[in-house]
Design an enzyme around this catalytic site. Structure first.
Site, PDB file in Angstrom:
ATOM      1  N   ASP A  11       0.871  -1.169   0.000  1.00 49.62           N
ATOM      2  CA  ASP A  11       0.000   0.000   0.000  1.00 49.62           C
ATOM      3  C   ASP A  11       0.912   1.224   0.000  1.00 49.62           C
ATOM      4  O   ASP A  11       1.677   1.437   0.944  1.00 49.62           O
ATOM      5  CB  ASP A  11      -0.887   0.026   1.248  1.00 49.62           C
ATOM      6  CG  ASP A  11      -1.914  -1.092   1.236  1.00 49.62           C
ATOM      7  OD1 ASP A  11      -2.531  -1.316   0.189  1.00 49.62           O
ATOM      8  OD2 ASP A  11      -2.093  -1.738   2.289  1.00 49.62           O
ATOM      9  N   ASP A 130     -13.724  -2.608  -1.771  1.00 55.15           N
ATOM     10  CA  ASP A 130     -13.555  -2.252  -0.358  1.00 55.15           C
ATOM     11  C   ASP A 130     -14.936  -2.333   0.275  1.00 55.15           C
ATOM     12  O   ASP A 130     -15.828  -1.553  -0.057  1.00 55.15           O
ATOM     13  CB  ASP A 130     -12.978  -0.842  -0.219  1.00 55.15           C
ATOM     14  CG  ASP A 130     -11.559  -0.746  -0.758  1.00 55.15           C
ATOM     15  OD1 ASP A 130     -10.866  -1.780  -0.773  1.00 55.15           O
ATOM     16  OD2 ASP A 130     -11.154   0.347  -1.182  1.00 55.15           O
TER      17      ASP A 130
END
Length: 252
Positions: A11, A130
């Site tokens: 990330d 998500d």
């Protein structure tokens, strides 16, 4: 049973690898290029690179950094964050990516998935979801978890598969960074709703969590970040454990 995949995730924010809890309170976790090279040596099956603020900041993915990571990896390499067009995908594939992850742009214009699948093949198109649970159902969030939609996860993953997505990267926002285990109910629900591979993400804390998400969550792959970055779980050790409990993985 098909071979299960172990996938570290980078990330990236402002060019640095970070990790937080439920998408917040980010802290640095190392250099993306160094981590990528390390994971190849340690036996990772694939590597995922997510530019987590690109969409919210309305910019393209960090292509220069993607190129540097691609130079040191020889395993399948997926890149996401800020992908909104066929041209964006061309640019990232030219930088060395093998697959592209799309999230917010696909929700805003679902036709994009069909365009990408037609141009590059479904095997290149990973739909990132998500998900957050609210009132006994899971909903899709955009912009790195900052924006709620009215899309139910089950409905959305079915639609995207019909439009050409070849894989689902499923992240539980509730479990993300907690190290309390993957969201098995969410993962199982999606795995049984779509005909494509599902990558479980969010919540890995122990080796046993991976066994659970493969058995109970029916995931095809499992992704983790901080426990790999900070060497709390070694990939070789994880794969040995999974082999010992009769879950097939590629040898290190």
């Amino acid at each position: 049973m098909l071979t299960k995949r172990i996938i570290p995730c980078l990330d990236v924010k402002d060019g640095k690898t970070v990790k937080g809890v439920s998408f917040e309170n980010l802290r640095e976790a190392g250099d993306a290029v160094e981590l990528g090279a390390r994971y190849v040596k340690e036996g990772a099956d694939e590597l995922i690179f997510l530019d987590i603020t690109a969409t919210n900041e309305k910019r393209r993915t960090l292509t220069e950094l993607v190129s540097r990571v691609a130079e040191v990896v020889n395993i399948p390499f997926t890149v996401g964050g800020g992908v909104t067009s066929v041209d964006d995908v061309h640019a990232l594939l030219a930088c060395g990516a093998d697959k592209i992850s799309v999230n917010s742009a696909a929700v805003r214009r679902p036709e994009l998935l069909t365009e990408l699948a037609s141009r590059f093949g479904s095997q290149c198109v990973v739909l990132a979801v998500d998900a957050k649970k609210e009132e006994n159902d899971w909903y899709v969030y955009l912009n790195g978890g900052r924006m709620r939609t009215d899309l139910r996860v089950r409905d959305w993953v079915r639609e995207v598969c019909n439009r050409g997505a070849g894989e689902i990267l499923l992240t539980s926002m509730d479990a993300d960074g907690t190290r309390k285990g993957f969201d098995l109910a969410l993962t199982s629900m999606v795995s049984h709703s779509v005909p494509v591979p599902v990558i479980a993400s969010g919540g890995a804390g122990t080796i046993r969590d991976f066994e659970n998400v493969f058995r109970e969550g029916c995931a095809d792959a499992a992704l983790a970040a901080s426990i790999f970055h900070f060497r709390e779980v070694e990939i070789a050790e994880l794969k040995k454990y999974l082999t010992d409990v009769n879950i097939p993985v590629r040898p290190v």
